[in-house]
Design a protein around this motif. Structure first.
Motif, PDB file in Angstrom:
ATOM      1  N   ASP A   1       0.967  -1.054   0.095  1.00 46.83           N
ATOM      2  CA  ASP A   1      -0.355   0.213  -0.234  1.00 46.83           C
ATOM      3  C   ASP A   1       0.441   1.453   0.151  1.00 46.83           C
ATOM      4  O   ASP A   1       0.497   2.395  -0.406  1.00 46.83           O
ATOM      5  CB  ASP A   1      -0.790   0.042   1.064  1.00 46.83           C
ATOM      6  CG  ASP A   1      -0.512  -0.599   2.561  1.00 46.83           C
ATOM      7  OD1 ASP A   1       0.343  -1.322   2.608  1.00 46.83           O
ATOM      8  OD2 ASP A   1      -0.363   0.196   3.877  1.00 46.83           O
TER       9      ASP A   1
ATOM     10  N   ALA B   1      -0.984   9.957  -4.681  1.00 48.85           N
ATOM     11  CA  ALA B   1      -1.879  10.087  -3.624  1.00 48.85           C
ATOM     12  C   ALA B   1      -2.310   9.174  -2.774  1.00 48.85           C
ATOM     13  O   ALA B   1      -2.745   8.710  -1.512  1.00 48.85           O
ATOM     14  CB  ALA B   1      -2.920  10.908  -3.894  1.00 48.85           C
ATOM     15  N   GLU B   2      -2.707   7.616  -3.563  1.00 44.09           N
ATOM     16  CA  GLU B   2      -3.026   6.790  -3.150  1.00 44.09           C
ATOM     17  C   GLU B   2      -2.397   6.117  -1.191  1.00 44.09           C
ATOM     18  O   GLU B   2      -2.555   5.495  -0.802  1.00 44.09           O
ATOM     19  CB  GLU B   2      -3.983   5.472  -3.458  1.00 44.09           C
ATOM     20  CG  GLU B   2      -4.226   4.575  -3.405  1.00 44.09           C
ATOM     21  CD  GLU B   2      -5.617   4.443  -3.180  1.00 44.09           C
ATOM     22  OE1 GLU B   2      -6.380   3.962  -2.149  1.00 44.09           O
ATOM     23  OE2 GLU B   2      -6.345   5.460  -3.575  1.00 44.09           O
ATOM     24  N   THR B   3      -1.277   6.705  -1.998  1.00 43.57           N
ATOM     25  CA  THR B   3       0.182   6.246  -0.747  1.00 43.57           C
ATOM     26  C   THR B   3      -0.304   6.650   0.488  1.00 43.57           C
ATOM     27  O   THR B   3       0.927   6.653   0.830  1.00 43.57           O
ATOM     28  CB  THR B   3       1.832   5.894  -1.311  1.00 43.57           C
ATOM     29  OG1 THR B   3       2.399   6.743  -1.704  1.00 43.57           O
ATOM     30  CG2 THR B   3       1.013   4.883  -2.637  1.00 43.57           C
ATOM     31  N   ASN B   4      -0.546   7.997   0.489  1.00 44.78           N
ATOM     32  CA  ASN B   4      -0.291   9.425   0.887  1.00 44.78           C
ATOM     33  C   ASN B   4       1.027   9.170   1.371  1.00 44.78           C
ATOM     34  O   ASN B   4       1.172   9.807   3.224  1.00 44.78           O
ATOM     35  CB  ASN B   4      -1.419   8.709   2.668  1.00 44.78           C
ATOM     36  CG  ASN B   4      -2.583   8.153   2.124  1.00 44.78           C
ATOM     37  OD1 ASN B   4      -3.343   9.164   1.835  1.00 44.78           O
ATOM     38  ND2 ASN B   4      -3.369   7.432   2.814  1.00 44.78           N
ATOM     39  N   LEU B   5       1.524   9.226   0.557  1.00 42.22           N
ATOM     40  CA  LEU B   5       3.178   9.199   0.967  1.00 42.22           C
ATOM     41  C   LEU B   5       3.399  10.648  -0.134  1.00 42.22           C
ATOM     42  O   LEU B   5       2.608  11.682  -1.013  1.00 42.22           O
ATOM     43  CB  LEU B   5       4.650   8.995   0.072  1.00 42.22           C
ATOM     44  CG  LEU B   5       4.229   7.083   0.827  1.00 42.22           C
ATOM     45  CD1 LEU B   5       5.005   5.842  -0.184  1.00 42.22           C
ATOM     46  CD2 LEU B   5       4.367   7.485   2.259  1.00 42.22           C
ATOM     47  N   THR B   6       4.435  11.856   0.617  1.00 43.46           N
ATOM     48  CA  THR B   6       4.772  13.244  -0.201  1.00 43.46           C
ATOM     49  C   THR B   6       5.727  13.283  -0.999  1.00 43.46           C
ATOM     50  O   THR B   6       6.861  12.334  -0.062  1.00 43.46           O
ATOM     51  CB  THR B   6       4.334  13.794   1.008  1.00 43.46           C
ATOM     52  OG1 THR B   6       5.154  14.026   1.894  1.00 43.46           O
ATOM     53  CG2 THR B   6       2.974  14.505   1.748  1.00 43.46           C
TER      54      THR B   6
END
Length: 182
Positions: free
Chosen positions: A118, A168-173
């Motif tokens: 994920d 964006a789906e990973t919520n990483l920046t």
């Protein structure tokens, strides 16, 4: 490759059955890099590869040299340093791969935690590929599969917003905030 099925039908009260011919011993692998840079269009760099039948001495997956060549090609295309965020695939952690990365100053490498698909944006690419170009398709031969894969990846590649959505789906920046001194 067993094709994913989106829809099927059967008479009421009968379970739908989808017949698929026996599996082939040929194998096709794909390696991809989702490339992000602030202020620039997101890029997808990929390499599909058709492997020789493993019973005839061929390998069933990418080797460390295949990944090395992909990284060199990506570096030439992007013209910038590469920060790799890799999953824990054994080839990614290969001693020779580590030596290659350590001897080139234009590559930095970080590994995702174990069992964290994920957090990997490329897993979203594979999901998009399976749900778009491969859905409800029975491939007639390996060349048909390879053409379909290339076409599907090209469609994703040309729509950089899809690749952005996978990040964006990973919520990483892309940049982490620096800790403020106390």
């Amino acid at each position: 490759m067993t094709p994913p099925t989106a829809r099927t039908w059967a008479r009421r009260g009968h379970t739908p059955v989808i017949r698929v011919r026996g599996r082939s011993h040929r194998r096709i692998s794909i390696a991809a890099l989702a490339c992000y840079k602030h202020g620039e269009r997101t890029r997808l760099i990929y390499r599909p590869r058709r492997h020789v039948d493993h019973r005839e001495g061929g390998r069933r997956s990418f080797t460390w040299t295949d990944y090395r060549d992909l990284l060199i090609d990506a570096h030439q295309q992007l013209g910038a340093p590469i920060v790799l965020v890799w999953d824990n695939l054994n080839v990614h952690k290969d001693r020779r791969m580590r030596q290659f990365i350590d001897t080139h100053d234009w590559i930095s490498c970080y590994f995702l935690p174990a069992y964290a698909p994920d957090l990997n944006p490329v897993e979203g690419i594979w999901s998009l590929l399976r749900r778009s170009s491969q859905i409800n398709t029975a491939f007639t031969d390996p060349d048909h599969l390879m053409r379909t894969l290339r076409h599907g990846l090209r469609q994703i590649q040309y729509r950089s917003s899809l690749v952005d959505g996978c990040l964006a789906e990973t919520n990483l920046t892309l940049a982490t905030p620096r800790p403020q001194p106390q």
